[in-house]
Design a protein around this motif. Structure first.
Motif, mmCIF file in Angstrom:
data_model
loop_
_atom_site.group_PDB
_atom_site.id
_atom_site.type_symbol
_atom_site.label_atom_id
_atom_site.label_comp_id
_atom_site.label_asym_id
_atom_site.label_seq_id
_atom_site.Cartn_x
_atom_site.Cartn_y
_atom_site.Cartn_z
ATOM 1 N N GLN A 376 0.745 -1.270 0.052
ATOM 2 C CA GLN A 376 0.031 -0.079 -0.012
ATOM 3 C C GLN A 376 1.045 1.165 0.107
ATOM 4 O O GLN A 376 2.040 1.280 0.660
ATOM 5 C CB GLN A 376 -1.061 -0.103 1.161
ATOM 6 N N VAL A 377 0.368 2.385 -0.689
ATOM 7 C CA VAL A 377 1.110 3.584 -0.964
ATOM 8 C C VAL A 377 0.092 4.569 -0.596
ATOM 9 O O VAL A 377 -1.057 4.640 -1.363
ATOM 10 C CB VAL A 377 2.038 3.679 -2.024
ATOM 11 N N TYR A 378 0.364 5.589 0.262
ATOM 12 C CA TYR A 378 -0.322 6.720 0.550
ATOM 13 C C TYR A 378 0.492 7.998 0.137
ATOM 14 O O TYR A 378 1.558 8.299 0.626
ATOM 15 C CB TYR A 378 -1.026 6.771 1.801
ATOM 16 N N ILE A 379 -0.145 8.907 -0.502
ATOM 17 C CA ILE A 379 0.319 10.333 -0.910
ATOM 18 C C ILE A 379 -0.533 11.275 -0.479
ATOM 19 O O ILE A 379 -1.857 11.334 -0.941
ATOM 20 C CB ILE A 379 0.711 10.498 -2.453
ATOM 21 N N GLY A 380 -0.556 12.112 0.426
ATOM 22 C CA GLY A 380 -1.222 13.132 1.224
ATOM 23 C C GLY A 380 -2.459 12.351 1.629
ATOM 24 O O GLY A 380 -3.516 12.818 1.636
ATOM 25 N N GLY A 381 -2.178 11.419 2.343
ATOM 26 C CA GLY A 381 -3.363 10.699 3.032
ATOM 27 C C GLY A 381 -4.340 9.714 1.931
ATOM 28 O O GLY A 381 -5.165 9.076 2.456
ATOM 29 N N VAL A 382 -4.060 9.837 0.651
ATOM 30 C CA VAL A 382 -4.946 9.043 -0.522
ATOM 31 C C VAL A 382 -4.129 8.116 -0.738
ATOM 32 O O VAL A 382 -2.966 7.856 -1.262
ATOM 33 C CB VAL A 382 -5.103 10.097 -1.548
ATOM 34 N N GLN A 383 -4.945 6.733 -0.861
ATOM 35 C CA GLN A 383 -4.228 5.647 -1.397
ATOM 36 C C GLN A 383 -4.153 5.475 -2.995
ATOM 37 O O GLN A 383 -4.839 5.847 -3.633
ATOM 38 C CB GLN A 383 -5.101 4.259 -0.918
ATOM 39 N N VAL A 384 -2.807 5.490 -3.097
ATOM 40 C CA VAL A 384 -2.374 5.364 -4.752
ATOM 41 C C VAL A 384 -2.178 3.985 -5.274
ATOM 42 O O VAL A 384 -1.801 3.979 -6.437
ATOM 43 C CB VAL A 384 -1.438 6.483 -5.266
ATOM 44 N N VAL A 385 -1.691 3.058 -4.301
ATOM 45 C CA VAL A 385 -1.327 2.011 -4.721
ATOM 46 C C VAL A 385 -2.003 0.949 -3.664
ATOM 47 O O VAL A 385 -2.139 1.064 -2.470
ATOM 48 C CB VAL A 385 0.186 1.604 -4.667
#
Length: 385
Positions: A376-385
């Motif tokens: 799992q990857v989050y950018i700015g709290g949004v999951q992108v992976v």
């Protein structure tokens, strides 16, 4: 969002063997061991039991978005090799945010990159720090410009020798840099005199010189491409002459002068390491370079120089430093907090710290174990992976 039960690599303190990260909106609000988890926290819960949790990786030097993936010249926008001095070029005007390599970056846990023009020109232009998720580059900017790119050594020599133009020697490369910095000093002096005296005219606007003013004021660091030890010495010499804030990029032979760089307090962005010795100035390449620099007291970051090494292999590059003798957490720092500090963006990224952007990665094992998978990857709290 609340992430619980993970092995936390906070990068601003020791590893927490079983901890939590709390996120509100796009920011981290709390981090700690599970024993300190406050009650009454609302929001979705992610159970990271058996997983490692760490800040999104930061690539301190690459050309992501400027050299299109599997496209060729049509999308090759990293070098304006028609003029050896182009400080007014801006990376953000060339980055293709929809290049598929941004997806590769996210899949590898890389959430922030410093990207910009390449090393054909002695003065190449302005780098930008970008998040790796978005469709519109203006919405991905962390800092722009984040640095000014200079280049010494073989690359400018080769490019302009092929064109039968200057520079074709290391002397001419350094001279072009000095000449334009001196012109910018004169330009800045005329601006200052015009500000002080209403009867004095402002100098005619010059986009190149205007771009160099913040460099001379120390507001914009110089990231200087230099492989050989003598080229690194030239970079330091010019930086001292003009009072520049210098960061050495690549530094293939930096380990040969690590004590001198430590004395000068000059950071080095090492890499790419997953390449062959494809040109003469790489003859001294060593996997121990970041290890020896770090031991000498130099602040070290590790980069991919994408597309030289594909962006998703940034953790593999750090793992190579571990194999060469670097401590695992120290190597992880070289692709998280160290590049953030070097780039001046550590208030936003680089560690799991309350108040910073919620750029967070969860993997099945230690981030530098080649068998680990990013889940799992989050950018700015949004999951992108």
């Amino acid at each position: 969002m609340l992430i619980i039960n993970g092995v936390l690599h906070t990068m601003d303190g020791p590893v927490i063997e079983c901890g939590f990260v709390h996120v509100e909106g796009d920011k981290i609000t709390a981090v700690g061991p599970m024993s300190a988890l406050p009650g009454g926290i609302d929001g979705p819960v992610v159970d990271a039991a058996g997983r490692h949790v760490y800040p999104g990786l930061v690539d301190a030097h690459c050309h992501l978005g400027l050299f299109g993936n599997a496209v060729g010249f049509e999308s090759d926008d990293g070098n304006e090799s028609t003029d050896p001095c182009t400080p007014h070029l801006r990376a953000i005007d060339a980055v293709n945010a929809l290049d598929r390599c941004f997806e590769d970056a996210r899949a590898g846990g890389v959430t922030c990159v410093l990207t910009g023009p390449g090393s054909a020109n002695p003065i190449a232009g302005q780098f930008a720090a970008l998040k790796t998720d978005g469709r519109w580059v203006d919405q991905m900017i962390v800092s722009a410009p984040v640095s000014m790119k200079f280049a010494l050594g073989e690359n400018p020599k080769t490019v302009y020798n092929d064109r039968k133009e200057t520079p074709v020697t290391r002397m001419a490369t350094a001279a072009i840099i000095r000449e334009n910095l001196a012109k910018a000093l004169e330009y800045m002096d005329k601006q200052n005199k015009a500000d002080e005296d209403p009867d004095t005219d402002m100098p005619d606007f010059d986009a190149k010189l205007e771009a160099l003013v913040p460099v001379l004021k120390g507001e914009l660091p110089v990231h200087c491409h230099a492989h050989r030890a003598d080229d690194i010495a030239t970079a330091v010499r010019i930086a001292k002459e003009f009072g520049l804030h210098l960061v050495v990029v690549h530094g293939t032979e930096a380990y040969l002068i690590s004590d001198l760089l430590a004395q000068e307090d000059i950071p080095v962005i090492t890499g790419p390491c997953l390449t062959d010795r494809c040109k003469p100035e790489l003859a001294g390449q060593s996997q121990e370079n970041p290890v020896l620099l770090s031991r000498a007291g130099v602040k070290v970051a590790i980069c991919t120089d994408h597309p030289e090494t594909p962006i998703q292999y940034l953790p593999v590059c750090a793992a190579m430093a571990v194999r060469a003798g670097m401590d695992e957490e120290e190597a992880l720092a070289a692709i998280t907090i160290n590049p953030a500090v070097i780039a001046g963006i550590a208030d936003r990224v680089g560690s799991l710290t309350p108040g910073k952007d919620a750029d967070i990665v969860l993997s099945t094992g230690h981030p530098l174990d080649w068998k680990s998978k990013v889940e799992q990857v989050y950018i700015g709290g949004v999951q992108v992976v």
